[in-house]
Write an enzyme that holds these catalytic residues in place. Structure first.
Site, PDB file in Angstrom:
ATOM      1  N   CYS A 193      48.617  54.733  47.207  1.00 40.00           N
ATOM      2  CA  CYS A 193      48.544  54.375  45.788  1.00 40.00           C
ATOM      3  C   CYS A 193      48.290  55.633  44.952  1.00 40.00           C
ATOM      4  CB  CYS A 193      47.442  53.333  45.550  1.00 40.00           C
ATOM      5  SG  CYS A 193      47.459  52.670  43.874  1.00 40.00           S
ATOM      6  N   ASN A 225      43.553  24.995  33.590  1.00 38.23           N
ATOM      7  CA  ASN A 225      44.072  23.634  33.800  1.00 38.23           C
ATOM      8  C   ASN A 225      45.540  23.517  33.417  1.00 38.23           C
ATOM      9  OD1 ASN A 225      40.870  22.977  32.771  1.00 38.23           O
ATOM     10  ND2 ASN A 225      41.566  22.213  34.750  1.00 38.23           N
TER      11      ASN A 225
END
Length: 465
Positions: free
Chosen positions: A112, A361
């Site tokens: 990385c 939700n």
């Protein structure tokens, strides 16, 4: 060495800069640079994000791309920042420059270069010796001794034993104290997992870094779905819509069956876990890119060929399954870290809880959805590929809820993130918003970190007893 002064971390109540401040607003500048739409964030959430980004700018002098992407979920970003700030900038057993060097070592295991570059800059900023940045062989032997446990934590944490801990703690001029080692273990797992997030979301260096330019287009900063970004027409768009409806139906059926059934036997639960673990061997991406190590990363890596190997392979002696209830984060890991490295256990626990319970939700275009079952399946699948089993969990749910392309993505990002491609990102959940895909990456980051920490802390506990 004189302790450098560091401002308050984001989320700790620092006031915004007044009108006399000479810096431009990082929120507007960063959003303009990365093309963030004003329509992404709801009112209230946007206000808290703006506060976080300003505080990040005051703290670090910049708003990096990791912060911008995590900013799609401000509640998590706040918890992440407080933890990382404590790890890098507050009192602790290790000097500041060694903390950044350990971050470099960890990020280099996954190639990385983005994180390696960031922490090379920070290492120099806090007074680190520039010669160490020529490679691992120029660093003190004490740091180089971390190489073995860094390698195992990054790729095969189940191989860590109390003997690895004992070797680092044995008396001598290069020995580690227990408190120093625990801080190092937390730093290593933090940056291994953060590398997964960087690759999983396609985050690249900022414009002022070498090779710098935003994120993968379509960037997670635009919250349309990848399906609409790719202008999927005809059957492609319909198929993506159908995937959402199939997932919704499966969740509904599973919830109903849980209410109706008396329960699955322990033998059946064990069989389903072994089946999932075995099937995970077959989940491998077909389009792995060849990543040759860049010289600025290779110099910090010993044994670069060592990588993730499936926990269970046919015809090989597999290590025993890690039964989660035998060594839990809540009962064992948390208290051990807090005893040896005060306050960190509390912040890690908060971060795990925030991401595990984070929900809006919603699923794609559906609102008012209970997503707990789906979040639990993702978390437990990550732990499964690292050999951790929850005896009270029915792994049949994983097969029901996680399609193959999503499993390929999860395993790649968690186990060999440097091989993640944009194609993998766009292929799963094609009608879901980018913020939902970033949410998955946050779950992967934390589930992976907790899995590696559990193996490491179990070895420390065995050494101590």
């Amino acid at each position: 060495m004189e302790t450098p002064h560091h401002p308050q971390p984001p989320g700790t109540g620092r006031e915004e800069m007044g009108s006399g401040g000479c810096r431009r607003c990082p929120y507007r500048a960063a959003r303009r640079r990365l093309g963030t739409s004003d329509g992404i964030l709801q009112e209230g959430v946007e206000s808290s994000l703006r506060q976080l980004l300003i505080e990040a700018f005051v703290s670090a002098g910049r708003v990096d791309n990791i912060t911008m992407v995590m900013g799609l979920h401000p509640q998590y970003l706040s918890s992440f920042w407080k933890t990382q700030y404590l790890l890098l900038r507050m009192d602790g057993p290790l000097p500041y420059h060694k903390r950044h060097y350990i971050a470099i070592m960890a990020a280099a295991r996954h190639q990385c270069s983005y994180l390696v570059g960031l922490h090379m800059e920070e290492f120099l900023r806090v007074g680190g010796n520039p010669a160490w940045l020529q490679g691992l062989h120029y660093a003190p032997q004490k740091l180089r001794n971390l190489n073995e446990i860094n390698k195992l934590l990054a790729h095969r944490p189940w191989l860590i034993t109390k003997e690895h801990i004992e070797a680092l703690l044995k008396t001598g001029e290069n020995s580690w104290s227990l408190a120093e080692l625990v801080q190092a273990l937390v730093l290593l797992t933090h940056y291994h997992s953060l590398a997964s997030f960087v690759f999983g979301c396609g985050i690249n260096p900022e414009e002022d870094q070498d090779g710098g330019h935003g994120c993968w287009p379509p960037s997670p900063h635009s919250d349309s779905s990848p399906a609409s970004d790719d202008s999927m027409g005809g059957s492609g768009g319909k198929d993506a819509m159908q995937e959402v409806e199939v997932l919704m139906e499966r969740m509904k059926l599973l919830q109903e069956s849980q209410l109706e059934e008396e329960g699955v036997t322990q033998e059946e639960m064990a069989t389903r876990f072994e089946l999932e673990k075995t099937e995970s061997l077959l989940v491998a991406p077909s389009d792995l890119a060849d990543h040759s190590l860049q010289s600025n990363v290779l110099c910090f890596v010993e044994d670069p060929e060592f990588s993730y190997k499936d926990f269970t392979r046919r015809g090989e002696q597999a290590p025993p399954t890690f039964h989660a209830q035998d060594y839990t984060w809540e009962d064992h890991g948390y208290s051990l870290i807090n005893r040896l490295y005060p306050d960190v256990g509390q912040l890690l626990d908060e971060k795990f809880q925030v991401v595990y319970n984070l929900t809006y939700n919603t699923i794609a275009m559906h609102c008012g959805v209970d997503t707990s079952m789906l979040r639990r399946a993702i978390w437990n699948y990550v732990h499964c590929v690292f050999g951790i089993r929850y005896d009270d969990y029915d792994y049949g749910e994983v097969n029901q809820l996680l399609e193959r392309s999503l499993k390929v993505y999860i395993k790649t990002v968690a186990c060999y993130p440097e091989k993640t491609t944009k194609r993998m990102y766009t292929q799963f959940w094609r009608h879901f918003k980018h913020s939902e895909k970033v949410h998955i990456n946050l779950l992967l980051l934390e589930a992976r970190m907790q899995a590696a920490l559990l193996y490491a802390l179990r070895a420390v506990t065995r050494y101590m007893t």
